[in-house]
Write a protein that holds these residues in place. Structure first.
Motif, PDB file in Angstrom:
ATOM      1  N   THR A 108       0.835  -1.196   0.000  1.00  0.00           N
ATOM      2  CA  THR A 108       0.000   0.000   0.000  1.00  0.00           C
ATOM      3  C   THR A 108       0.870   1.245   0.000  1.00  0.00           C
ATOM      4  OG1 THR A 108      -1.850   1.132   1.082  1.00  0.00           O
ATOM      5  CG2 THR A 108      -0.193   0.190   2.535  1.00  0.00           C
TER       6      THR A 108
ATOM      7  N   ALA B 137      -0.829   3.948   1.209  1.00  0.00           N
ATOM      8  CA  ALA B 137      -1.586   4.685   2.216  1.00  0.00           C
ATOM      9  C   ALA B 137      -0.690   4.986   3.411  1.00  0.00           C
ATOM     10  CB  ALA B 137      -2.802   3.864   2.655  1.00  0.00           C
TER      11      ALA B 137
ATOM     12  N   HIS C 272      -4.954   2.687   8.420  1.00  0.00           N
ATOM     13  CA  HIS C 272      -4.392   3.580   7.416  1.00  0.00           C
ATOM     14  C   HIS C 272      -5.479   4.482   6.867  1.00  0.00           C
ATOM     15  CE1 HIS C 272      -5.873   1.380   3.858  1.00  0.00           C
ATOM     16  NE2 HIS C 272      -5.455   0.258   4.411  1.00  0.00           N
TER      17      HIS C 272
ATOM     18  N   ASN D  29      -6.433   5.022   3.791  1.00  0.00           N
ATOM     19  CA  ASN D  29      -7.101   4.567   2.566  1.00  0.00           C
ATOM     20  C   ASN D  29      -6.770   5.449   1.354  1.00  0.00           C
ATOM     21  OD1 ASN D  29      -8.649   2.388   1.646  1.00  0.00           O
ATOM     22  ND2 ASN D  29     -10.467   3.664   1.445  1.00  0.00           N
ATOM     23  N   SER D  30      -5.584   6.062   1.368  1.00  0.00           N
ATOM     24  CA  SER D  30      -5.197   6.956   0.271  1.00  0.00           C
ATOM     25  C   SER D  30      -4.352   6.215  -0.763  1.00  0.00           C
ATOM     26  CB  SER D  30      -4.414   8.150   0.813  1.00  0.00           C
ATOM     27  OG  SER D  30      -3.197   7.707   1.398  1.00  0.00           O
TER      28      SER D  30
ATOM     29  N   PRO E 221      -5.288   1.184  -2.196  1.00  0.00           N
ATOM     30  CA  PRO E 221      -4.710   1.363  -0.863  1.00  0.00           C
ATOM     31  C   PRO E 221      -4.803   0.146   0.061  1.00  0.00           C
ATOM     32  CG  PRO E 221      -6.832   2.444  -0.981  1.00  0.00           C
ATOM     33  CD  PRO E 221      -6.517   1.945  -2.370  1.00  0.00           C
TER      34      PRO E 221
END
Length: 147
Positions: free
Chosen positions: A21, A23, A73, A75-76, A80
């Motif tokens: 990820t 994120a 996290h 979620n970006s 992600p």
């Protein structure tokens, strides 16, 4: 333990497709005396890629014996979702006479395997997905201990 405590956060990403990820990953320790602030886990370079294993040193106020850990996290980024493959948390006194290690039971995560020409099928690995389509990006886990 009293005052400030330095912990070693040892965290790995699973070895499956799409496990990594971009994120912003954070952790929060929850102990018998309270909880830590939300701690960003970020090093120079690209953290939390497939098969990565990183160690983060964090110093926080004494929270007593650690009971739970919250991993989450923001979620970006593109795709992600993240599959955490391992996590352990450690503390050792300056004179090495006392130590404590904690870890959560992660269980088993399902993941897809891919080849150059498409999906090969589903596999199961030890780990925990933190993804919006896998039960959420914010998980609180009970800790086991030694020491």
């Amino acid at each position: 333990m009293s005052g400030n405590i330095t912990y070693s956060i040892n965290i790995g990403t699973a070895d499956v497709d799409d496990a990594g990820t971009d994120a912003a990953v954070k952790i929060q320790l929850i102990g018998e005396k309270g909880k830590s602030p939300e701690i960003p886990l970020d090093k120079a370079g690209n953290d939390f890629e497939r098969k990565d294993f990183d160690v983060y040193k964090v110093t926080i106020d004494d929270i007593g014996d650690s009971k739970k850990v919250r991993v989450f996290h923001d979620n970006s980024g593109i795709a992600p979702g993240w599959c955490m493959g391992s996590l352990s948390i450690g503390w050792r006194s300056a004179d090495d006479r006392q130590y404590q290690n904690w870890w959560p039971e992660l269980g088993w995560a399902k993941a897809m395997r891919f080849a150059q020409h498409g999906p090969l099928g589903e596999t199961t690995v030890q780990g925990l997905w933190l993804a919006s389509d896998e039960g959420g990006t914010d998980k609180t886990l009970n800790l086991q201990t030694t020491g």
